[in-house]
Design an enzyme around this catalytic site. Structure first.
Site, mmCIF file in Angstrom:
data_model
loop_
_atom_site.group_PDB
_atom_site.id
_atom_site.type_symbol
_atom_site.label_atom_id
_atom_site.label_comp_id
_atom_site.label_asym_id
_atom_site.label_seq_id
_atom_site.Cartn_x
_atom_site.Cartn_y
_atom_site.Cartn_z
ATOM 1 N N CYS A 16 10.593 -11.627 4.792
ATOM 2 C CA CYS A 16 10.917 -10.926 3.570
ATOM 3 C C CYS A 16 9.742 -10.141 3.020
ATOM 4 C CB CYS A 16 11.401 -11.903 2.507
ATOM 5 S SG CYS A 16 10.234 -13.216 2.173
ATOM 6 N N GLY A 44 12.750 -6.917 5.658
ATOM 7 C CA GLY A 44 13.967 -7.709 5.504
ATOM 8 C C GLY A 44 15.150 -6.810 5.251
ATOM 9 N N ASN A 59 7.820 -14.969 -0.140
ATOM 10 C CA ASN A 59 7.577 -14.524 1.231
ATOM 11 C C ASN A 59 6.838 -15.644 1.949
ATOM 12 O OD1 ASN A 59 7.030 -13.165 3.603
ATOM 13 N ND2 ASN A 59 5.395 -11.920 2.746
ATOM 14 N N GLY A 60 7.440 -16.165 2.990
ATOM 15 C CA GLY A 60 6.810 -17.248 3.732
ATOM 16 C C GLY A 60 7.821 -18.315 4.092
ATOM 17 N N TYR A 107 2.383 -5.932 14.195
ATOM 18 C CA TYR A 107 3.757 -5.444 14.122
ATOM 19 C C TYR A 107 4.363 -5.415 12.725
ATOM 20 C CZ TYR A 107 8.847 -5.342 14.786
ATOM 21 O OH TYR A 107 10.171 -5.040 14.699
#
Length: 481
Positions: free
Chosen positions: A16, A42, A117-118, A257
């Site tokens: 995300c 996301g 996020n995570g 990436y």
């Protein structure tokens, strides 16, 4: 409506992106713009929660930001000068509206919205304990554990409750939190997932990447430090560091990436780092060929670096269609076989009769690499050499990345030579782990105190994996029976 590309099943996917604004008129509109810039992080769902000083307002939806947050009736209802938002892929929890963030709850201390996020690597353990004590969960997301930990903390002050909750979670968390007391942005003590801060006039902005600042015209200030909590209350900013100091381990795959190439991560240009990885790859794994071809779009900067270092011309031998349907067609077996050709097409006039070097960022399952190599041969390539701008991915991630099980990772099943045979390449080479560190400005990887989280390559996980270890122990127990 789901919008995940059915043919993009052979890439590691970030879970995300988060974006928060405090102190700007029309904050929700800025959040929508910021989330649009983070859409690559996301694409399954998006949500925004705002606060006008009295009430909280939320809208969450499946699909992209565009199409859900571009209507006046929706944006007009998200009132206030403080707002936070989230775009997600699902790694923990099903793909369903109840898991779309920001998650919101009315606590004893007032409203509480969190964008995460995570991934919390002990969420299952904590959840079982909370449910045993009477907690009722509304989602299957690991993030909801944070809400319950805050709600049940014995501390009285809301900020103390929040810190107390974070002391109990393991894994990776970059959070933007909205409460009546103000906005909180924080990062886990290892800084595994990114989080940065910017300014737009008198407003403070927090985001997963700097590109989200660019799109709203904000100025980049700095990264949130690992283990730091930044609180914005009544227009004033303060910083706390309530956790024990640790050696930071930011995710190295952000440079390979995940991040957009036009982002700045830890004061380094992501684009420049990717070119440096490609140059290092050319030094480590040279091969005679006529042209260097990137696998679009993620392989482009590394291919440029490889071409510049090797002196072999860079060419666009694969043309990508940016209009591949996402849900207009059902991905049955026949369509999956055609999937790569719908998205990528060979530039036959360029490839025929040539020895080529294909450069990509990673190999996960290997299915897409196989199809692209076959496409090059069908286009008349005399030889196909594959070069990968990361080490072999042979371990799953437990920190917010959608990774297949280890047995589905091609590098965990085969040697490099076996992988080359699998994808039908004449040769295959990966940049070394030391080469990857060199591209990031390090002499090499320090095995005792590595600078980055690189567990997907090395198996060296920087935190405990409570839930995973419990599952493994249960499997061993059942096997013994």
């Amino acid at each position: 409506m789901l919008t995940t590309n059915p043919f993009e099943d052979d890439k590691l996917r970030e879970e995300c992106g988060v974006f928060g604004v405090s102190g700007a008129d029309g904050a929700a509109a800025l959040v929508a713009l910021g989330l649009h810039a983070l859409q690559h992080r996301g694409q399954e769902a998006a949500g925004i929660t705002s606060w006008d000083g009295t009430h909280f307002y939320s809208h969450r939806a499946m699909g992209h930001v565009a199409g859900n947050f571009d209507r006046d009736e929706i944006m007009g209802a998200l009132r206030g000068n403080v707002a936070c938002g989230h775009v997600r892929y699902s790694t923990t929890g099903e793909t369903a509206l109840r898991n779309v963030q920001p998650l919101y709850a009315e606590l004893a201390t007032g409203g509480f919205a969190v964008a995460h996020n995570g991934n919390i690597s002990n969420a299952m353990f904590l959840r079982d304990d909370l449910v045993a004590r009477g907690a009722i969960f509304q989602s299957t997301s690991d993030t909801e554990v944070i809400l319950h930990l805050v709600a049940t903390s014995s501390y009285r002050d809301p900020l103390d409750k929040f810190i107390d909750a974070l002391r109990r979670v393991e894994g990776a968390w970059s959070l933007v939190v909205l409460t009546p007391q103000g906005m909180i942005a924080c990062r886990d003590p290892l800084g595994i997932r990114p989080l940065i801060m910017g300014r737009l006039d008198d407003a403070y902005i927090f985001a997963s990447e700097t590109v989200a600042l660019d799109v709203v015209g904000a100025e980049y200030v700095r990264s949130i430090d690992p283990g730091e909590l930044v609180i914005v209350e009544n227009g004033q900013l303060r910083s706390l560091r309530p956790f024990a100091q640790a050696n930071p381990r930011p995710c190295i795959f952000e440079w390979v990436y995940f991040s957009r190439p036009d982002s700045i991560a830890d004061d380094q240009s992501v684009y420049s780092v990717r070119k440096a990885i490609g140059a290092e790859l050319a030094r480590e794994a040279p091969v005679e060929a006529d042209i260097v071809i990137p696998v679009p779009d993620s392989g482009v900067p590394a291919a440029i670096g490889y071409a510049q270092q090797s002196g072999i011309p860079f060419e666009l031998g694969i043309i990508r269609s940016h209009y591949v349907g996402r849900t207009f067609i059902q991905p049955g077996d026949q369509i999956r076989r055609l999937g790569v050709k719908l998205k990528h097409n060979a530039n036959r006039a360029l490839i025929a009769g040539k020895s080529i070097i294909l450069v990509d960022d990673s190999i996960v399952r290997g299915t897409t690499s196989l199809k692209i190599v076959e496409m090059m041969r069908e286009a008349g390539a005399r030889a196909v050499h594959m070069r990968i701008a990361s080490p072999p991915t042979n371990n799953p991630c437990f920190y917010g990345v959608d990774t297949p099980e280890r047995e589905k990772l091609l590098a965990s099943r085969f040697s490099v030579e076996g992988m080359a045979d699998f994808i039908h390449a004449d040769s295959l080479a990966f940049v070394s782990i030391d080469g990857l560190y060199k591209a990031l400005g390090e002499a090499k990887r320090d095995d005792l105190t590595p600078r980055y989280c690189d567990a997907c390559f090395t198996g060296d996980y920087p935190t405990r994996l409570t839930d995973h270890d419990a599952i493994d122990e249960l499997a061993l127990h059942e096997a013994a029976e």
